[in-house]
Design a protein around this motif. Structure first.
Motif, PDB file in Angstrom:
ATOM      1  N   VAL A   1       0.838  -1.196   0.000  1.00 35.33           N
ATOM      2  CA  VAL A   1       0.000   0.000   0.000  1.00 35.33           C
ATOM      3  C   VAL A   1       0.875   1.248   0.000  1.00 35.33           C
ATOM      4  N   LYS A   2       1.970   1.207   0.770  1.00 32.58           N
ATOM      5  CA  LYS A   2       2.852   2.367   0.872  1.00 32.58           C
ATOM      6  C   LYS A   2       3.478   2.690  -0.474  1.00 32.58           C
ATOM      7  N   GLU A   3       3.957   1.694  -1.184  1.00 31.26           N
ATOM      8  CA  GLU A   3       4.577   1.924  -2.492  1.00 31.26           C
ATOM      9  C   GLU A   3       3.555   2.445  -3.492  1.00 31.26           C
ATOM     10  N   THR A   4       2.324   1.926  -3.401  1.00 32.87           N
ATOM     11  CA  THR A   4       1.269   2.423  -4.283  1.00 32.87           C
ATOM     12  C   THR A   4       0.995   3.888  -4.001  1.00 32.87           C
ATOM     13  N   ALA A   5       0.916   4.253  -2.725  1.00 32.26           N
ATOM     14  CA  ALA A   5       0.668   5.646  -2.348  1.00 32.26           C
ATOM     15  C   ALA A   5       1.793   6.554  -2.827  1.00 32.26           C
ATOM     16  N   ILE A   6       3.029   6.074  -2.744  1.00 32.49           N
ATOM     17  CA  ILE A   6       4.180   6.865  -3.199  1.00 32.49           C
ATOM     18  C   ILE A   6       4.108   7.091  -4.705  1.00 32.49           C
ATOM     19  N   LYS A   7       3.774   6.045  -5.457  1.00 30.05           N
ATOM     20  CA  LYS A   7       3.659   6.189  -6.908  1.00 30.05           C
ATOM     21  C   LYS A   7       2.560   7.165  -7.300  1.00 30.05           C
ATOM     22  N   LEU A   8       1.501   7.190  -6.494  1.00 28.33           N
ATOM     23  CA  LEU A   8       0.390   8.106  -6.772  1.00 28.33           C
ATOM     24  C   LEU A   8       0.693   9.514  -6.251  1.00 28.33           C
ATOM     25  N   GLU A   9       1.841   9.676  -5.592  1.00 23.09           N
ATOM     26  CA  GLU A   9       2.255  10.957  -5.014  1.00 23.09           C
ATOM     27  C   GLU A   9       1.266  11.445  -3.963  1.00 23.09           C
ATOM     28  N   LEU A  10       0.662  10.485  -3.245  1.00 21.33           N
ATOM     29  CA  LEU A  10      -0.210  10.828  -2.128  1.00 21.33           C
ATOM     30  C   LEU A  10       0.649  11.030  -0.882  1.00 21.33           C
ATOM     31  N   PRO A  11       0.407  12.018  -0.049  1.00 27.60           N
ATOM     32  CA  PRO A  11      -0.593  13.065  -0.249  1.00 27.60           C
ATOM     33  C   PRO A  11       0.027  14.344  -0.784  1.00 27.60           C
ATOM     34  N   LYS A  12       1.199  14.250  -1.423  1.00 26.22           N
ATOM     35  CA  LYS A  12       1.901  15.448  -1.866  1.00 26.22           C
ATOM     36  C   LYS A  12       1.038  16.284  -2.806  1.00 26.22           C
ATOM     37  N   ASN A  13       0.449  15.626  -3.790  1.00 25.48           N
ATOM     38  CA  ASN A  13      -0.379  16.317  -4.765  1.00 25.48           C
ATOM     39  C   ASN A  13      -1.791  15.757  -4.729  1.00 25.48           C
ATOM     40  N   THR A  14      -2.725  16.519  -5.254  1.00 26.78           N
ATOM     41  CA  THR A  14      -4.071  15.998  -5.426  1.00 26.78           C
ATOM     42  C   THR A  14      -4.058  14.952  -6.533  1.00 26.78           C
ATOM     43  N   SER A  15      -4.504  13.761  -6.215  1.00 25.82           N
ATOM     44  CA  SER A  15      -4.570  12.686  -7.215  1.00 25.82           C
ATOM     45  C   SER A  15      -5.850  12.868  -8.026  1.00 25.82           C
ATOM     46  N   TRP A  16      -5.685  13.154  -9.327  1.00 23.59           N
ATOM     47  CA  TRP A  16      -6.831  13.424 -10.195  1.00 23.59           C
ATOM     48  C   TRP A  16      -7.114  12.168 -11.014  1.00 23.59           C
ATOM     49  N   VAL A  17      -8.221  11.511 -10.692  1.00 21.28           N
ATOM     50  CA  VAL A  17      -8.519  10.213 -11.301  1.00 21.28           C
ATOM     51  C   VAL A  17      -9.537  10.408 -12.426  1.00 21.28           C
ATOM     52  N   PHE A  18      -9.111  10.099 -13.635  1.00 22.63           N
ATOM     53  CA  PHE A  18     -10.010  10.191 -14.785  1.00 22.63           C
ATOM     54  C   PHE A  18     -10.833   8.902 -14.841  1.00 22.63           C
ATOM     55  N   CYS A  19     -12.052   8.988 -14.324  1.00 18.03           N
ATOM     56  CA  CYS A  19     -12.864   7.780 -14.163  1.00 18.03           C
ATOM     57  C   CYS A  19     -13.597   7.377 -15.442  1.00 18.03           C
ATOM     58  N   ASN A  20     -13.510   8.194 -16.468  1.00 22.17           N
ATOM     59  CA  ASN A  20     -14.145   7.830 -17.743  1.00 22.17           C
ATOM     60  C   ASN A  20     -13.244   8.202 -18.904  1.00 22.17           C
ATOM     61  N   GLY A  21     -11.986   7.818 -18.794  1.00 23.25           N
ATOM     62  CA  GLY A  21     -11.041   8.070 -19.877  1.00 23.25           C
ATOM     63  C   GLY A  21     -10.717   9.546 -19.995  1.00 23.25           C
ATOM     64  N   GLY A  22      -9.981   9.862 -21.058  1.00 25.39           N
ATOM     65  CA  GLY A  22      -9.621  11.257 -21.298  1.00 25.39           C
ATOM     66  C   GLY A  22      -8.135  11.508 -21.256  1.00 25.39           C
ATOM     67  N   ILE A  23      -7.347  10.572 -20.711  1.00 28.18           N
ATOM     68  CA  ILE A  23      -5.884  10.683 -20.730  1.00 28.18           C
ATOM     69  C   ILE A  23      -5.307   9.335 -21.143  1.00 28.18           C
ATOM     70  N   ASP A  24      -4.026   9.383 -21.493  1.00 25.30           N
ATOM     71  CA  ASP A  24      -3.288   8.158 -21.855  1.00 25.30           C
ATOM     72  C   ASP A  24      -4.022   7.355 -22.928  1.00 25.30           C
ATOM     73  N   ASN A  25      -4.647   8.081 -23.848  1.00 24.48           N
ATOM     74  CA  ASN A  25      -5.325   7.458 -25.001  1.00 24.48           C
ATOM     75  C   ASN A  25      -6.461   6.516 -24.608  1.00 24.48           C
ATOM     76  N   GLU A  26      -6.977   6.653 -23.391  1.00 22.23           N
ATOM     77  CA  GLU A  26      -8.108   5.804 -23.008  1.00 22.23           C
ATOM     78  C   GLU A  26      -9.412   6.461 -23.457  1.00 22.23           C
ATOM     79  N   GLU A  27     -10.179   5.738 -24.247  1.00 21.07           N
ATOM     80  CA  GLU A  27     -11.421   6.274 -24.776  1.00 21.07           C
ATOM     81  C   GLU A  27     -12.498   6.289 -23.693  1.00 21.07           C
ATOM     82  N   PRO A  28     -13.341   7.326 -23.681  1.00 22.37           N
ATOM     83  CA  PRO A  28     -14.470   7.335 -22.746  1.00 22.37           C
ATOM     84  C   PRO A  28     -15.532   6.316 -23.134  1.00 22.37           C
TER      85      PRO A  28
END
Length: 1483
Positions: A407-434
């Motif tokens: 869990v700790k390594e996952t949190a570090i990769k997500l940069e929690l809590p340093k930055n706000t983690s912005w989760v695109f829940c319906n695509g829109g980045i990294d070529n993921e289609e909505p």
């Protein structure tokens, strides 16, 4: 749009379909012609106008066919989801009447939930739909204006509000009310044409009224089903015939037409129309005069009805209490966001509208942990695009939240809590289609559930201390909407709605949302929703809940006493630093009583404490005696230095106010320096980057830059402080920053309670207050007594006021612990905190863990009082913030001195020993089951078990806890270690600890080997773990030899010992190999300054010494002059075991010994060589490389002392001849051999050993003897080795420096020999030492001709240094052996010792002055040395001489930012890395 059996898709047409379609365009003849030409599907689409005219089709029909083909093709792209043979779309409400800036959009294929209608209640608008899809471009505006005017006139005459919609389908071609959308190229054209048409078609006296009643067109965006933009709109026009405008007037419209008459255009008479609403359409009553007249007669009555309808509508005044409801829910009942119950916020949002941005500032202020965004276009023109301008965000797809590691390594990769983690829940980045709404659950539902599960973990966000805000920026209408599913998941994870808040800005959106949630989850969420407030009102309400200080602009100081605003986004990007601003705390409304009580009880000082002490009526903050010295002497001195990053140490006894003093200094300097405090657990590379950003922030080139003052608190190891200093130095150099200045204020606990005199770089404070300080505390006490009732429990203050009297502390502890009972859970937690505080100074326990252990519920609203948790022990405990994956509230023992006395009181009075308490800590599983803070607890427990602290004499074998457990309850430490192995089941370091315990204390080497091998299996590439097994073998060998009490060892014992010795040798050699590999890997990491692990080298030497002792106990090599020399020759590889046997008159008796020795002959014959290689390897490192601090660390000093001890044995075995007569018989040059043995004995047979004479306390006579022996050896008749000639040069240089008047070779003769040696070919290791002494001796001087090859020698020396020292120079600094002085020949070479004599004080003080560059301000030192001039060339300095000579700056930052060619002067130092520039000054 349907024609007979013609398929919807034109690509499916055959020629019959074409023939059936063309007649609908009123062109039968063309249909027959195209049928005969076999025109179908794509061939029809490819037609140009010219293709048709060439086939005889007239121009008019040709244009019509081309246009109709395009229109059909465009419409049919929509028809598969919109036509009447498809399922009807979801129902939607129309855009709110009379509004223009609402965040409202239509979804393509959805159906308006209102019919086309006539008059309702006059206020509720009637509606009319126009598809507007099959309209030619040239007639589009005419159709639009004529339809609007007809509908508008009908509504105005009928006195009803109305809306006409363009881009909404109707039967028979579409579902009634189906959203189609219209492409709009120019919105302004629609507005202008409508305004013009109103003027043209209404009578002169009614133009103004019509302009007021007919509203400008509204363009409502149409989204695709996946929430992306379709680039189409529904065009809507509202009609509002207010009574005040229309009165009792009637409105006729005029239709002006043009007719052609004999090629001359003339204007016809305008036609009149009088429209009214009749059901779902508009009807012209002028064709029916009787009905028209009846309508006119009723107009006064109709006007009055309109007036009454307006009056009734205006009486509905908005009245709500939802503002106070929002305040309560958003703060968890505290009514202030500065002291909110909720520590973290999660935002869940959907499609936003540009109008939202002005009302969402409150979201930025929340600094949410995560935003779950369902708008796939958020980054381009949605909420993220707004957010990203204000603060730091880290965009992710939901898949990143899947826990693949810890869990700790996952949190570090997500940069929690340093930055706000912005989760695109319906695509829109990294070529993921909505995904469309209907498909989202299958495509993305599982990954979003992973996000929610991760965020709701107790070890990620504080349990019941975070709030999930559903921000409905768009209305949710469908049960399959992802928003509904997301709410359901949060509801399940949080087990209810207490931590959920829903915000929307209208009742329609709320009603739809409430109904959907009730259907999906079966809960009524009305009580958790705010919907009667606009988002502007929500924004204002929430912002008002922060203090003025929180909302105010913060300022940083700039040069010239100016200030610059500190942008929130920039400040948040400095997540490793706590920045102290000029206007810190101004306008705040913090709870003064609570903050002061926490501080006086022993909690950490906050900026608020300083702020409160400056308010009117308060006594000033207590100034410690050292405060003025630091402010007036230390800081100005450090600011004047040219080095980019300088260091100041504030050493303090725990609990005596060291941290408070350091922060007091920062507070006092906040308007002159850019001040910051380093946050815990920060990566040094990030820190360096952020420090430089803070230094460079918002500077005008014209204003001078001011330094950064960075405070570091409670580093465990001073080496880490120097590592950080190095990384900041490198950052300044790499970014080429001119005049960089960073002052590090290192606030560190002192190992000694004795206060030493201050030095230029170090101040220490102890636990004895001066009379002046005691008087200040007495004055402050009077103020405290007036303002606080329970001041007797302010132990932090009272201990200092009582001058840390032991009797006072003991009395307080005894009184507080009188009812301690280890059987009670709060006592158990208290005891654990005590143990951790004593042995791990930064330790704490999560408050949530404590509540869990005590079975107390975590409140959803309101805080927890320490008194309620720990009862009578609470006066010793304070709350604090700690950070694991995210920040959380923790508790700790406030003072170390309290903890130590408590631990002793528990033992004496309550029979709770350290062993018992440690076993309780290790075996109580409940302490580790709660996830929040668990990683920190495990780390703290691990540290108190394994962390050792070196002294200057020896490196401690075990941690202080283990040592004191063994001392207090002998034997109990074994149970503690066994329990440790169970708690840390796969921990190589803990297994290493057990191995060490069993071979050092229990002498159980079999068990020790088992633990060592288990550790090695877990960490195969770690040299320190590998060393453990080698140490087991070494100690086993040592034990076997010491057990042999007889004068002679038995053959059986000899065999066992030699086997063990061989195993130890092999294990230590493996350690060496791993250590070298580790060192080379560290070179790729600029922040890793770990030193080379020398234990493998030293271990080989130690085993070698033991082997010589062992062999001395055999009859073959038993004491005696001849046998001693024979052993020396055997171990040197000069005599074989067989030869020795033949020479032995007692060989028969010793046969068994010889047989055993032959089995190990390879090891024995190479023993001297192996030991010598390792001695030389270590000496080369120790002599040429120093620590970054300039002072050897304790561990290194212990290793060096052990190496010296072993060399004493080596000298006795290999550096003396006891049987000269024997050797003379062997045709042997004894005198030459003895000369070389003498040099080896004095370590003068290597260049590093000779250079070490400059630093060691060695007599002049010894150095003279070394020179004498080299002069003898280097006679041509003795055929000296090339290295011996090099060493002879070194010896003469050292003697010339120490005693120039001695019988040393003349400088000119030495140069002659040097040139001779340089002309020969050498091995690589010889070049290294040769080039160094060549650079030293050939450096240009007025007395000697400049060597044209000197530049080449410098370059080759630098290359050799990197090659020869790369395994060991990481984390080290090259030692300067000589400095360039003002004399000539030998006298111009100034040794470091000479410079040291100019400084009074210990070695540490000299190291501090050297490290910060203050040494060069000493006038005695400046008089000794010669300044050299040069100019900057890239990252080097070119010396002003006739040949090109490059010099490396010792501190690269001193030339950073200087223009190429800038003239500088400097002192010159000679190191094995090459010539170094010291104290660089710009000319």
């Amino acid at each position: 749009m349907r024609v007979g059996n013609v398929p919807p898709d034109i690509n499916d047409w055959n020629k019959s379909h074409v023939k059936e379609w063309i007649p609908t365009l009123k062109d039968v003849s063309t249909a027959e012609m195209l049928f005969e030409q076999d025109i179908r599907d794509s061939s029809l689409l490819s037609f140009e106008k010219s293709d048709l005219t060439e086939k005889g089709v007239k121009l008019g029909p040709a244009k019509l066919i081309i246009h109709a083909t395009d229109e059909w093709s465009n419409v049919k792209r929509v028809e598969p989801t919109c036509s009447t043979n498809q399922p009807a779309g979801k129902s939607t409400k129309p855009y709110p009447f009379g509004r223009y800036h609402d965040a409202f959009r239509y979804v393509k294929g959805s159906v308006l939930g209102v019919p086309e209608s006539g008059t309702l209640d006059l206020i509720e608008p009637c509606h009319e739909f126009k598809g507007f899809y099959n309209t030619l471009d040239e007639t589009k505006m005419i159709k639009f204006t004529s339809e609007v005017l007809r509908f508008a006139a009908a509504c105005m005459n009928s006195r009803t509000n109305g809306t006409i919609h363009f881009g909404i389908g109707d039967k028979p071609d579409f579902v009634h009310g189906e959203v189609l959308g219209v492409a709009v190229d120019d919105k302004e054209e629609y507005i202008a044409k409508l305004k013009s048409a109103i003027d043209e078609n209404f009578g002169h006296k009614h133009k103004d009224a019509a302009q007021k009643c007919i509203k400008p067109p509204r363009f409502v965006e149409v989204l695709n089903r996946n929430e992306t933009s379709s680039n189409e709109f529904v065009i809507e026009v509202d009609i509002e015939p207010q009574f005040a405008i229309c009165k009792e007037n009637i409105y006729q419209t005029y239709n002006t037409k043009k007719a052609k008459k004999k090629n001359k255009e003339t204007e016809s008479q305008p036609s009149k129309f009088f429209y009214i609403r009749d059901g779902g359409s508009s009807r012209n009553l002028l064709a029916l005069m009787k009905e028209y007249q009846q309508f006119i007669d009723k107009m006064p009555q109709l006007s009055q009805l309109r007036k009454k309808a307006e009056e009734k509508h205006s009486e509905t005044i908005k009245s709500t209490i939802q503002g106070s409801k929002l305040t309560h829910m958003i703060t968890g009942g505290t009514l202030s966001l500065d002291r909110s119950h909720f520590e973290r916020y999660i935002i869940v949002t959907n499609k936003s509208h540009p109008s939202h941005s002005e009302n969402l500032r409150f979201l930025v202020e929340f600094e949410p942990t995560a935003v779950l965004d369902f708008d796939p276009e958020s980054a381009e023109h949605g909420l993220l695009s707004y957010f990203d301008k204000q603060t730091t965000v880290s965009p992710h797809l939901p898949a990143k939240y899947k826990i693949m590691e810890s869990v700790k390594e996952t949190a570090i990769k997500l940069e929690l809590p340093k930055n706000t983690s912005w989760v695109f829940c319906n695509g829109g980045i990294d070529n993921e289609e909505p995904s469309d709404i209907d498909q989202w659950l299958m495509d993305k539902g599982a990954s979003v559930r992973d996000v929610i599960s991760f965020l709701c973990r107790k070890d990620v966000l504080p349990n019941k201390r975070f709030l999930v805000i559903f921000l409905l920026l768009s209305t949710v209408r469908e049960k399959m909407d992802p928003f509904v599913e997301t709410f359901s998941t949060f509801w399940q994870e949080l087990r209810g709605t207490d931590q959920i808040l829903c915000l929307c800005d209208n009742e329609n959106a709320f009603t739809s949302w409430k109904d959907l949630i009730e259907t999906r989850c079966g809960v009524d969420i009305s009580g958790r929703c705010i919907y009667e407030l606009s988002f502007g009102e929500v924004n204002g309400t929430i912002l008002s809940l922060w203090s003025k200080n929180r909302r105010a602009i913060r300022f940083l100081p700039c040069g010239g006493e100016s200030k610059v605003p500190l942008e929130k986004k920039f400040e948040r990007s400095l997540n490793a630093l706590e920045v102290l601003c000029v206007n810190q705390c101004e306008g705040g409304n913090e709870d003064r009583v609570a903050i002061e009580e926490n501080f006086y009880k022993g909690g950490n000082v906050s900026w608020w404490n300083f702020h409160f002490s400056e308010q009117p009526g308060s006594t000033p903050f207590i100034k410690r005696d050292k405060f003025d010295y630091i402010m007036n002497a230390v800081i100005p001195e450090l600011s004047s230095l040219t080095k980019a990053c300088v260091l100041f140490n504030l050493l303090h006894v725990p609990g005596c106010g060291g941290t408070t003093l350091a922060k007091h200094v920062l507070w006092a300097l906040r308007d002159k320096f850019r001040c910051a405090v380093l946050r815990k657990k920060s990566d040094f590379a990030d820190v360096a980057d952020q420090v430089i950003k803070l230094f460079m922030y918002s500077y005008d080139e014209k204003t001078p830059r001011i330094p950064v003052l960075l405070m570091m608190d409670d580093f465990d190891d001073v080496e880490m402080v120097y590592d950080l200093q190095q990384v900041i130095e490198k950052e300044c150099s790499e970014k080429n920053i001119q005049c960089a200045k960073v002052i590090l204020l290192n606030c560190m606990r002192s190992a000694s309670s004795e206060v030493t005199e201050p030095t230029p770089n170090t101040v220490s404070i102890g636990n004895n207050l001066s009379d002046k300080e005691l008087d200040l505390f007495q004055v402050k006490l009077k103020e405290i007594e007036k303002e606080h009732r329970n001041f007797e429990t302010f132990y932090g203050f009272m201990f200092m006021k009582e001058n840390f009297k032991k009797e006072y502390v003991e009395g307080v502890v005894q009184k507080t612990l009188k009812n301690f009972n280890m059987g009670q859970k709060n006592s158990q937690l208290f005891a654990v905190l005590v143990l951790l505080k004593v042995y791990c100074k930064g330790s704490s326990l999560s408050m949530s863990l404590c509540l869990d252990v005590l079975d107390q519920p975590q409140p959803v609203c309101g805080g927890v009082k320490i008194d309620d948790v720990f009862g009578e022990f609470s006066s010793f405990i304070s709350s604090c913030w700690d950070q694991d994956k995210v920040e959380y509230i923790a508790v700790k023992i406030t003072y170390s001195v309290i903890a130590k006395h408590c631990l002793e009181e528990l033992r004496k009075t309550h029979n709770v020993t350290k062993a018992k308490l440690t076993n309780f800590l290790l075996t109580t599983h409940q302490l580790y089951e709660f996830t929040q803070g668990r990683d920190n607890l495990l780390k703290d427990v691990h540290d108190i078990l394994v962390k050792r602290f070196p002294s200057s004499k020896e490196f401690s074998q075990f941690s202080p806890l283990i040592q004191q457990v063994a001392k207090e309850t002998p034997g109990q430490e074994e149970m503690v270690l066994e329990n440790a192995s169970k708690r840390f089941q796969n921990d190589a370091v803990v297994f290493q600890l057990l191995a060490r315990y069993y071979y050092l204390k229990k002498k159980d080497f079999c068990v020790a080997k088992d633990w060592a091998r288990k550790a090695k299996d877990l960490s195969e590439d770690n040299s320190y773990i590998a060393d453990t097994l080698a140490q087991v073998f070494k100690h086993e060998l040592k034990n076997e030899i010491s057990d042999c009490r007889e004068e002679l060892i038995s053959p059986e014992k000899l065999l066992i010992c030699l086997k063990t010795a061989q195993s130890a040798m092999e294990a230590f050699q493996l350690t060496q190999n791993l250590a070298k590999r580790e060192s080379l890997q560290r070179l790729n990491c600029r922040t890793n300054n770990s030193h080379y692990n020398t234990s493998g080298c030293l271990g080989v030497i130690q085993v070698g010494v033991m082997v010589t002792d062992l062999l001395g106990k055999t009859p073959v090599f038993s004491p005696g002059a001849v046998r001693h020399d024979i052993m020396s020759e055997v171990l040197s590889g000069n005599i074989t075991i067989e030869s020795t046997k033949k020479m032995d008159p007692q060989c028969g008796e010793n046969t068994e010994y010889y047989n055993i020795l032959r089995k190990f002959e390879n090891m024995l014959s190479n023993l001297k060589k192996t030991m010598k290689l390792n001695f030389d390897y270590l000496d080369q490192m120790y002599v040429n490389l120093g620590s970054i601090t300039g002072v050897k660390n304790n561990r290194e000093q212990v290793a060096q002392n052990e190496s010296s001890r072993c060399f004493e044995t080596y000298k006795k075995v290999f550096c003396k001849i006891a049987s000269a007569d024997l050797l003379r018989n062997s045709n042997f040059n004894l005198e030459l051999h003895q000369a070389r043995q003498f040099l080896e004995k004095e370590k003068a047979d290597t260049y590093s050993g000779i250079l070490d004479c400059l630093a060691k306390e060695i007599s002049t006579e010894t150095i003279e003897e070394i020179v004498k022996q080299y002069n003898f050896i280097c006679q041509s008749k003795h055929k000296p080795e090339k290295t011996e000639k090099i060493h002879m040069i070194y010896a003469n240089v050292v003697l010339g420096c120490i005693k120039p008047e001695s019988d040393v070779m003349s400088y000119q003769d030495l140069l002659h020999i040097l040139y001779e040696v340089l002309s020969k070919t050498h091995q690589e290791n010889e070049y290294f030492s040769l080039f160094f002494i060549a650079v030293v001796l050939l450096w240009p001087s007025p007395e000697h001709q400049v060597s044209s090859k000197l530049g080449t020698y410098i370059s080759q020396l630098q290359t050799s240094y990197c090659e020869q020292m790369k395994e060991v120079y990481n984390g080290k600094r090259p030692i300067v052996h000589f400095l360039l002085g003002k004399g000539s020949d030998y006298e111009r070479l100034v040794q470091i010792k000479t410079v040291q004599r100019c400084i009074t004080g210990a070695e540490e003080q000299f190291a501090d002055l050297w490290g910060n560059g203050q040494i060069w301000k000493n006038e005695e030192v400046r008089d000794l040395l010669q300044r050299v001039k040069g100019h900057v060339a890239r990252k080097r300095i070119l010396v002003d001489t006739s040949i090109r000579l490059e010099v490396i700056p010792l501190f690269q930052s001193q030339i950073s930012g200087l223009w190429q060619g800038s003239e500088v002067s400097f002192f010159l130092g000679f190191s094995m890395r090459g010539p170094l520039a010291l104290d660089i000054e710009k000319l």
